[in-house]
Write a protein that holds these residues in place. Structure first.
Motif, mmCIF file in Angstrom:
data_model
loop_
_atom_site.group_PDB
_atom_site.id
_atom_site.type_symbol
_atom_site.label_atom_id
_atom_site.label_comp_id
_atom_site.label_asym_id
_atom_site.label_seq_id
_atom_site.Cartn_x
_atom_site.Cartn_y
_atom_site.Cartn_z
ATOM 1 N N ASN A 120 -13.606 -29.970 1.842
ATOM 2 C CA ASN A 120 -12.218 -30.012 2.302
ATOM 3 C C ASN A 120 -11.276 -29.273 1.353
ATOM 4 O O ASN A 120 -10.116 -29.054 1.682
ATOM 5 C CB ASN A 120 -11.748 -31.461 2.466
ATOM 6 N N GLU A 121 -11.773 -28.921 0.178
ATOM 7 C CA GLU A 121 -10.988 -28.198 -0.819
ATOM 8 C C GLU A 121 -11.209 -26.698 -0.631
ATOM 9 O O GLU A 121 -12.273 -26.269 -0.181
ATOM 10 C CB GLU A 121 -11.416 -28.604 -2.228
ATOM 11 N N PRO A 122 -10.222 -25.867 -1.003
ATOM 12 C CA PRO A 122 -10.380 -24.427 -0.829
ATOM 13 C C PRO A 122 -11.286 -23.785 -1.877
ATOM 14 O O PRO A 122 -11.392 -24.271 -2.999
ATOM 15 C CB PRO A 122 -8.952 -23.898 -0.975
ATOM 16 N N VAL A 123 -11.910 -22.698 -1.472
ATOM 17 C CA VAL A 123 -12.664 -21.847 -2.385
ATOM 18 C C VAL A 123 -11.634 -21.018 -3.151
ATOM 19 O O VAL A 123 -10.670 -20.525 -2.571
ATOM 20 C CB VAL A 123 -13.616 -20.927 -1.589
ATOM 21 N N LEU A 124 -11.834 -20.870 -4.455
ATOM 22 C CA LEU A 124 -10.889 -20.134 -5.307
ATOM 23 C C LEU A 124 -11.500 -18.793 -5.701
ATOM 24 O O LEU A 124 -12.659 -18.747 -6.126
ATOM 25 C CB LEU A 124 -10.568 -20.947 -6.555
ATOM 26 N N LEU A 125 -10.721 -17.712 -5.542
ATOM 27 C CA LEU A 125 -11.213 -16.376 -5.855
ATOM 28 C C LEU A 125 -10.205 -15.591 -6.676
ATOM 29 O O LEU A 125 -8.996 -15.742 -6.481
ATOM 30 C CB LEU A 125 -11.429 -15.555 -4.577
ATOM 31 N N SER A 126 -10.711 -14.741 -7.549
ATOM 32 C CA SER A 126 -9.861 -13.779 -8.252
ATOM 33 C C SER A 126 -10.739 -12.631 -8.731
ATOM 34 O O SER A 126 -11.970 -12.747 -8.773
ATOM 35 C CB SER A 126 -9.134 -14.414 -9.434
ATOM 36 N N LEU A 127 -10.092 -11.540 -9.088
ATOM 37 C CA LEU A 127 -10.800 -10.443 -9.721
ATOM 38 C C LEU A 127 -11.317 -10.961 -11.060
ATOM 39 O O LEU A 127 -10.626 -11.722 -11.747
ATOM 40 C CB LEU A 127 -9.853 -9.268 -9.939
ATOM 41 N N LEU A 128 -12.504 -10.572 -11.426
ATOM 42 C CA LEU A 128 -13.084 -11.043 -12.679
ATOM 43 C C LEU A 128 -12.167 -10.740 -13.862
ATOM 44 O O LEU A 128 -11.984 -11.578 -14.745
ATOM 45 C CB LEU A 128 -14.462 -10.417 -12.888
ATOM 46 N N ASP A 129 -11.526 -9.576 -13.869
ATOM 47 C CA ASP A 129 -10.636 -9.217 -14.973
ATOM 48 C C ASP A 129 -9.385 -10.092 -15.036
ATOM 49 O O ASP A 129 -8.740 -10.176 -16.083
ATOM 50 C CB ASP A 129 -10.218 -7.749 -14.877
ATOM 51 N N ASP A 130 -9.014 -10.732 -13.929
ATOM 52 C CA ASP A 130 -7.839 -11.613 -13.910
ATOM 53 C C ASP A 130 -8.164 -13.038 -14.367
ATOM 54 O O ASP A 130 -7.269 -13.782 -14.750
ATOM 55 C CB ASP A 130 -7.236 -11.676 -12.501
ATOM 56 N N SER A 131 -9.410 -13.414 -14.273
ATOM 57 C CA SER A 131 -9.847 -14.777 -14.641
ATOM 58 C C SER A 131 -11.224 -14.660 -15.286
ATOM 59 O O SER A 131 -12.236 -14.868 -14.640
ATOM 60 C CB SER A 131 -9.945 -15.665 -13.405
ATOM 61 N N PHE A 132 -11.255 -14.329 -16.548
ATOM 62 C CA PHE A 132 -12.515 -14.047 -17.222
ATOM 63 C C PHE A 132 -13.515 -15.200 -17.155
ATOM 64 O O PHE A 132 -14.711 -14.993 -17.150
ATOM 65 C CB PHE A 132 -12.275 -13.684 -18.692
ATOM 66 N N GLU A 133 -12.995 -16.412 -17.121
ATOM 67 C CA GLU A 133 -13.859 -17.587 -17.071
ATOM 68 C C GLU A 133 -13.369 -18.519 -15.977
ATOM 69 O O GLU A 133 -12.197 -18.487 -15.595
ATOM 70 C CB GLU A 133 -13.871 -18.290 -18.431
ATOM 71 N N HIS A 134 -14.259 -19.367 -15.509
ATOM 72 C CA HIS A 134 -13.916 -20.233 -14.378
ATOM 73 C C HIS A 134 -12.819 -21.246 -14.695
ATOM 74 O O HIS A 134 -12.026 -21.575 -13.834
ATOM 75 C CB HIS A 134 -15.176 -20.913 -13.833
#
Length: 125
Positions: A31-45
């Motif tokens: 029920n929670e959303p999947v979170l996405l970003s460019l790897l360079d914007d979020s180096f770690e989870h």
């Protein structure tokens, strides 16, 4: 599935079109959303989670992958209380299978038909 994209939907959709490397957090709770970003914007989870106001301490509530057009590498650890399964081996097998299914589904939906690689240390014994 619903998705949240950092910094915004238009930017991330552009990354997806170009098959740029992505950092993805797939929640156990469907029920929670999947979170996405460019790897360079979020180096770690944990950084990815904080972009969305999610407590980084909740990192173990997500299947975590880094993907590009060739491969998707997963890192996740089975919580001791996963789905209330008491038997450790059965719990880990269920967790692994659920994770593989969730990862495959997300990758397919965003058009990344990458090989899924889960390091041995995260697989069932």
């Amino acid at each position: 599935m619903t998705y949240k994209k950092y910094p915004d939907e238009k930017t991330v959709n552009g990354y997806i079109e170009k098959k740029k490397p992505l950092n993805i957090a797939i929640p156990f709770d469907e029920n929670e959303p999947v979170l996405l970003s460019l790897l360079d914007d979020s180096f770690e989870h944990h950084i990815l989670l904080s972009h969305f106001g999610v407590n980084p301490n909740y990192i173990d509530r997500y299947y975590r992958i880094v993907t590009d057009e060739e491969s998707a590498e997963g890192t996740f650890v089975c919580p001791a209380d996963y789905r209330g399964i008491k038997d450790r081996q059965k719990r880990i097998i269920r967790f692994y299978n659920d994770g593989f299914t969730a990862i495959s589904s997300v990758l397919s939906e965003i058009g990344y038909f990458s090989d899924i690689r889960i390091p041995k240390r995260y697989r069932p014994l």
